[in-house]
Design a protein around this motif. Structure first.
Motif, PDB file in Angstrom:
ATOM      1  N   GLN A 194       3.464  10.281   3.529  1.00  0.00           N
ATOM      2  CA  GLN A 194       4.600  11.051   4.035  1.00  0.00           C
ATOM      3  C   GLN A 194       4.178  12.396   4.616  1.00  0.00           C
ATOM      4  N   GLY A 195       2.987  12.823   4.300  1.00  0.00           N
ATOM      5  CA  GLY A 195       2.475  14.065   4.860  1.00  0.00           C
ATOM      6  C   GLY A 195       2.649  15.255   3.929  1.00  0.00           C
ATOM      7  N   THR A 196       1.803  16.253   4.134  1.00  0.00           N
ATOM      8  CA  THR A 196       1.895  17.500   3.401  1.00  0.00           C
ATOM      9  C   THR A 196       1.724  18.649   4.399  1.00  0.00           C
ATOM     10  N   GLN A 197       2.565  19.658   4.277  1.00  0.00           N
ATOM     11  CA  GLN A 197       2.580  20.757   5.232  1.00  0.00           C
ATOM     12  C   GLN A 197       1.488  21.773   4.925  1.00  0.00           C
ATOM     13  N   VAL A 198       0.736  22.128   5.937  1.00  0.00           N
ATOM     14  CA  VAL A 198      -0.240  23.210   5.853  1.00  0.00           C
ATOM     15  C   VAL A 198       0.166  24.273   6.864  1.00  0.00           C
ATOM     16  N   THR A 199       0.332  25.494   6.370  1.00  0.00           N
ATOM     17  CA  THR A 199       0.692  26.609   7.240  1.00  0.00           C
ATOM     18  C   THR A 199      -0.340  27.710   7.068  1.00  0.00           C
ATOM     19  N   THR A 239      -2.324  24.854  11.539  1.00  0.00           N
ATOM     20  CA  THR A 239      -0.986  24.632  11.006  1.00  0.00           C
ATOM     21  C   THR A 239      -0.432  23.301  11.504  1.00  0.00           C
ATOM     22  N   ALA A 240      -0.046  22.442  10.557  1.00  0.00           N
ATOM     23  CA  ALA A 240       0.432  21.103  10.903  1.00  0.00           C
ATOM     24  C   ALA A 240       0.845  20.385   9.629  1.00  0.00           C
ATOM     25  N   VAL A 241       1.482  19.247   9.807  1.00  0.00           N
ATOM     26  CA  VAL A 241       1.670  18.314   8.703  1.00  0.00           C
ATOM     27  C   VAL A 241       0.449  17.405   8.693  1.00  0.00           C
ATOM     28  N   TYR A 242      -0.180  17.294   7.549  1.00  0.00           N
ATOM     29  CA  TYR A 242      -1.386  16.489   7.405  1.00  0.00           C
ATOM     30  C   TYR A 242      -1.039  15.163   6.731  1.00  0.00           C
ATOM     31  N   VAL A 302       0.835  -1.186   0.000  1.00  0.00           N
ATOM     32  CA  VAL A 302       0.000   0.000   0.000  1.00  0.00           C
ATOM     33  C   VAL A 302       0.872   1.240   0.000  1.00  0.00           C
ATOM     34  N   GLN A 303       0.544   2.160  -0.878  1.00  0.00           N
ATOM     35  CA  GLN A 303       1.248   3.441  -0.924  1.00  0.00           C
ATOM     36  C   GLN A 303       0.238   4.569  -0.920  1.00  0.00           C
ATOM     37  N   LEU A 304       0.542   5.604  -0.156  1.00  0.00           N
ATOM     38  CA  LEU A 304      -0.305   6.778  -0.054  1.00  0.00           C
ATOM     39  C   LEU A 304       0.540   8.012  -0.326  1.00  0.00           C
ATOM     40  N   GLU A 305       0.037   8.903  -1.151  1.00  0.00           N
ATOM     41  CA  GLU A 305       0.780  10.116  -1.472  1.00  0.00           C
ATOM     42  C   GLU A 305      -0.130  11.319  -1.354  1.00  0.00           C
ATOM     43  N   GLU A 306       0.204  12.205  -0.420  1.00  0.00           N
ATOM     44  CA  GLU A 306      -0.575  13.412  -0.202  1.00  0.00           C
ATOM     45  C   GLU A 306      -0.053  14.574  -1.047  1.00  0.00           C
ATOM     46  N   SER A 307      -0.939  15.514  -1.321  1.00  0.00           N
ATOM     47  CA  SER A 307      -0.573  16.753  -2.000  1.00  0.00           C
ATOM     48  C   SER A 307      -1.591  17.818  -1.641  1.00  0.00           C
ATOM     49  N   GLY A 308      -1.271  19.053  -1.999  1.00  0.00           N
ATOM     50  CA  GLY A 308      -2.226  20.135  -1.823  1.00  0.00           C
ATOM     51  C   GLY A 308      -1.951  21.066  -0.660  1.00  0.00           C
ATOM     52  N   GLY A 309      -0.946  20.747   0.137  1.00  0.00           N
ATOM     53  CA  GLY A 309      -0.614  21.636   1.243  1.00  0.00           C
ATOM     54  C   GLY A 309      -0.003  22.934   0.745  1.00  0.00           C
ATOM     55  N   GLY A 310       0.167  23.869   1.673  1.00  0.00           N
ATOM     56  CA  GLY A 310       0.769  25.141   1.310  1.00  0.00           C
ATOM     57  C   GLY A 310       0.574  26.175   2.383  1.00  0.00           C
ATOM     58  N   LEU A 311       0.856  27.413   2.016  1.00  0.00           N
ATOM     59  CA  LEU A 311       0.716  28.551   2.920  1.00  0.00           C
ATOM     60  C   LEU A 311      -0.555  29.314   2.550  1.00  0.00           C
ATOM     61  N   VAL A 312      -1.389  29.570   3.548  1.00  0.00           N
ATOM     62  CA  VAL A 312      -2.644  30.282   3.317  1.00  0.00           C
ATOM     63  C   VAL A 312      -2.905  31.220   4.486  1.00  0.00           C
TER      64      VAL A 312
END
Length: 123
Positions: free
Chosen positions: A115-120, A91-94, A2-12
């Motif tokens: 692996q997570g995606t950073q949301v700030t 704000t966290a790694v999701y 099983v592999q999971l890949e997150e995307s879409g994080g960023g600064l808002v």
């Protein structure tokens, strides 16, 4: 595997929106619960939301209710987290996670993680 890949994080800015995506591979996607967790600096990883395999049942942390929406597209093997009215405390790694067919809220109930995606969120 099983592999999971997150995307879409960023600064808002506070009050803004983001949509996170998680693409899964390696198993029959529609058969399993998918969940989002987050981890802020210096804090434990915490549950955000989970969705059943069919998408018909959802569960949210109190901090996410009314602002976040979890959804899934089984044809695309993708789970989403729409986040509105974001606050600096979001704000966290999701992280995206999956395991069986129970809508668990603890990280110990999930065996597979991205692996997570950073949301700030700035104030």
């Amino acid at each position: 595997q099983v592999q999971l890949e997150e995307s879409g994080g960023g600064l808002v800015q506070a009050g803004g929106s983001l949509r996170l995506s998680c693409v899964a591979s390696g198993r029959t996607f529609s058969s399993y619960v998918m969940a989002w967790f987050r981890q802020a600096p210096g804090k434990e990883r915490e549950f955000v939301a989970a969705i059943s395999g069919s998408g018909g049942t959802k569960r949210y942390a109190d901090s996410a209710k009314g602002r976040f929406t979890i959804s899934r597209d089984n044809a695309e093997n993708t789970v989403y987290l729409q986040m509105n009215s974001l606050k600096p405390e979001d704000t966290a790694v999701y992280y995206c996670a999956t395991n069986g067919d129970m809508l668990g809220t603890t990280l110990y109930e999930y065996a597979y993680w991205g692996q997570g995606t950073q949301v700030t969120v700035s104030s």
